[in-house]
Design an enzyme around this catalytic site. Structure first.
Site, PDB file in Angstrom:
ATOM      1  CG  ASN A 134     -21.819  13.587  -5.922  1.00 40.56           C
ATOM      2  OD1 ASN A 134     -20.807  13.247  -5.305  1.00 40.56           O
ATOM      3  ND2 ASN A 134     -21.829  14.587  -6.798  1.00 40.56           N
ATOM      4  CE  LYS A 184     -22.552  17.758  -5.139  1.00 38.49           C
ATOM      5  NZ  LYS A 184     -23.068  19.009  -5.649  1.00 38.49           N
ATOM      6  CG  HIS A 208     -20.269  16.619 -10.362  1.00 34.21           C
ATOM      7  ND1 HIS A 208     -20.199  17.941  -9.988  1.00 34.21           N
ATOM      8  CD2 HIS A 208     -21.443  16.156  -9.889  1.00 34.21           C
ATOM      9  CE1 HIS A 208     -21.300  18.253  -9.313  1.00 34.21           C
ATOM     10  NE2 HIS A 208     -22.070  17.189  -9.246  1.00 34.21           N
ATOM     11  CD  GLU A 250     -20.032  20.268  -7.158  1.00 35.38           C
ATOM     12  OE1 GLU A 250     -19.560  19.261  -6.599  1.00 35.38           O
ATOM     13  OE2 GLU A 250     -21.195  20.673  -6.942  1.00 35.38           O
ATOM     14  CD  GLU A 278     -25.674  16.132 -11.304  1.00 35.51           C
ATOM     15  OE1 GLU A 278     -26.359  15.874 -10.316  1.00 35.51           O
ATOM     16  OE2 GLU A 278     -24.451  16.312 -11.242  1.00 35.51           O
ATOM     17  N   GLY A 332     -27.248  22.413  -5.912  1.00 36.35           N
ATOM     18  CA  GLY A 332     -26.971  23.015  -4.606  1.00 36.35           C
ATOM     19  C   GLY A 332     -27.627  24.364  -4.398  1.00 36.35           C
ATOM     20  CB  SER A 340     -32.193  21.407  -6.051  1.00 36.71           C
ATOM     21  OG  SER A 340     -31.136  22.338  -5.888  1.00 36.71           O
ATOM     22  N   GLY A 383     -27.234  15.237  -4.447  1.00 33.51           N
ATOM     23  CA  GLY A 383     -26.109  15.740  -3.662  1.00 33.51           C
ATOM     24  C   GLY A 383     -26.516  15.941  -2.215  1.00 33.51           C
ATOM     25  N   GLY A 384     -26.870  17.177  -1.869  1.00 37.23           N
ATOM     26  CA  GLY A 384     -27.167  17.549  -0.481  1.00 37.23           C
ATOM     27  C   GLY A 384     -28.078  16.572   0.256  1.00 37.23           C
TER      28      GLY A 384
HETATM   29  P1  PGA Z   1     -27.570  18.806  -5.175  1.00 30.73           P
HETATM   30  O1  PGA Z   1     -26.308  18.235  -5.999  1.00 30.73           O
HETATM   31  O2  PGA Z   1     -28.570  17.674  -5.067  1.00 30.73           O
HETATM   32  O3  PGA Z   1     -26.994  19.211  -3.850  1.00 30.73           O
HETATM   33  O4  PGA Z   1     -28.111  19.937  -5.954  1.00 30.73           O
HETATM   34  C1  PGA Z   1     -26.467  17.386  -7.095  1.00 30.73           C
HETATM   35  C2  PGA Z   1     -25.139  17.006  -7.679  1.00 30.73           C
HETATM   36  O5  PGA Z   1     -24.253  17.860  -7.810  1.00 30.73           O
HETATM   37  O6  PGA Z   1     -24.907  15.826  -8.042  1.00 30.73           O
END
Ligand code: PGA
Length: 247
Positions: free
Chosen positions: A9, A11, A92, A94, A162, A168, A207, A228-229
């Site tokens: 993802n 973002k 999500h 966010e 999640e 993050g 994470s 994500g990251g």
């Molecule tokens: P992250 O994000 O791996 O950066 O923690 C995961 C996500 O929000 O899908």
């Protein structure tokens, strides 16, 4: 047997030029036999679709619950389909927290997208205070039941657990706790919808990195990860896809 599903993802990251560089890097590597998806910003979808190896799915990170009309800034399922996109992430945290997408909006989106033939990754997960109050199992149960209310095409749904406090932040949920919640989710699905529960994939996200992916993915009820990251860097993402090398 549910095939493992490794999803990135991005973002709000990467321009189309940067997406093309990523596509070239990933296309050159040998990838393990898992299902792979990258959820990218709308402007990157076309370039990824045209340049990524065909066995990697390209997804949107959001879609409107409406078919067309006066909805400034929104993107419809028809528009995505016209670009060959048939996958979307919905709900999500966010989107829920920053853009106030309530459960009923998430539900409308899941219903609309699945009716339009999309495969949907429905995200759920609790905040830190909900977990500290020991209300996380009940909270996630409500998110699932509300998010999937009246959804008929359940075989098109994947659930991503999640926990918000792990996104993050570098604070991964332990593999054991993630497994407990994924088992709980499968239980809810089985009690509510019957045997299809064994077919629905349940992912963990928050994470996930090359150094913890193997442990998380070795759990029976965790069918994949939403990253994500670490999905922004092709080498890291490839290491997560090839997690078996670290088992
Ligand atoms: P992250 O994000 O791996 O950066 O923690 C995961 C996500 O929000 O899908």
């Amino acid at each position: 047997m549910r095939k493992k599903y490794i999803c990135g993802n991005w973002k709000m990251n990467k321009t189309p030029d940067e997406a093309l560089v990523f596509a070239k890097e990933i296309n050159e590597k040998n990838l393990d036999d898992v299902d792979i998806l990258i959820a990218a910003p709308f402007v990157d979808l076309d370039i990824l679709k045209k340049n990524l190896n065909k066995n990697i799915k390209v997804a949107a990170q959001n879609v409107s619950e409406y078919s067309d009309g006066a909805y400034t800034g929104e993107i419809s399922t028809t528009m995505l389909k016209s670009m060959g996109i048939n996958d979307v992430i919905i709900g999500h945290s966010e989107r829920r927290d920053i853009y106030f997408e309530k459960d009923y909006i998430v539900n409308n989106k899941v219903k609309h997208a699945t009716e339009e033939g999309f495969d949907v990754i429905l995200c759920v997960g609790e905040s830190l205070s909900t977990r500290e109050n020991n209300e996380h199992f009940e909270f996630v149960k409500n998110q699932i039941l509300e998010g999937l209310d009246d959804v008929e095409e359940l075989e098109q749904v994947t659930i991503a657990y999640e926990p918000i406090w792990a996104i993050g932040t570098g604070n991964t949920c332990s593999a054991e706790d993630a497994e407990k919640m994924c088992e709980h989710i499968r239980d809810i699905l089985r009690k509510t919808y019957g045997d299809i529960a064994d077919k629905i994939r349940i992912l963990y996200g928050g994470s996930v990195k090359p150094n913890n992916a193997a442990e998380i993915l070795s759990k029976d009820d965790i069918d994949g990860v939403l990253v994500g990251g670490a999905s922004l860097n092709a080498n890291d993402f490839i290491k997560i896809i090839n997690y078996k090398e670290n088992l």
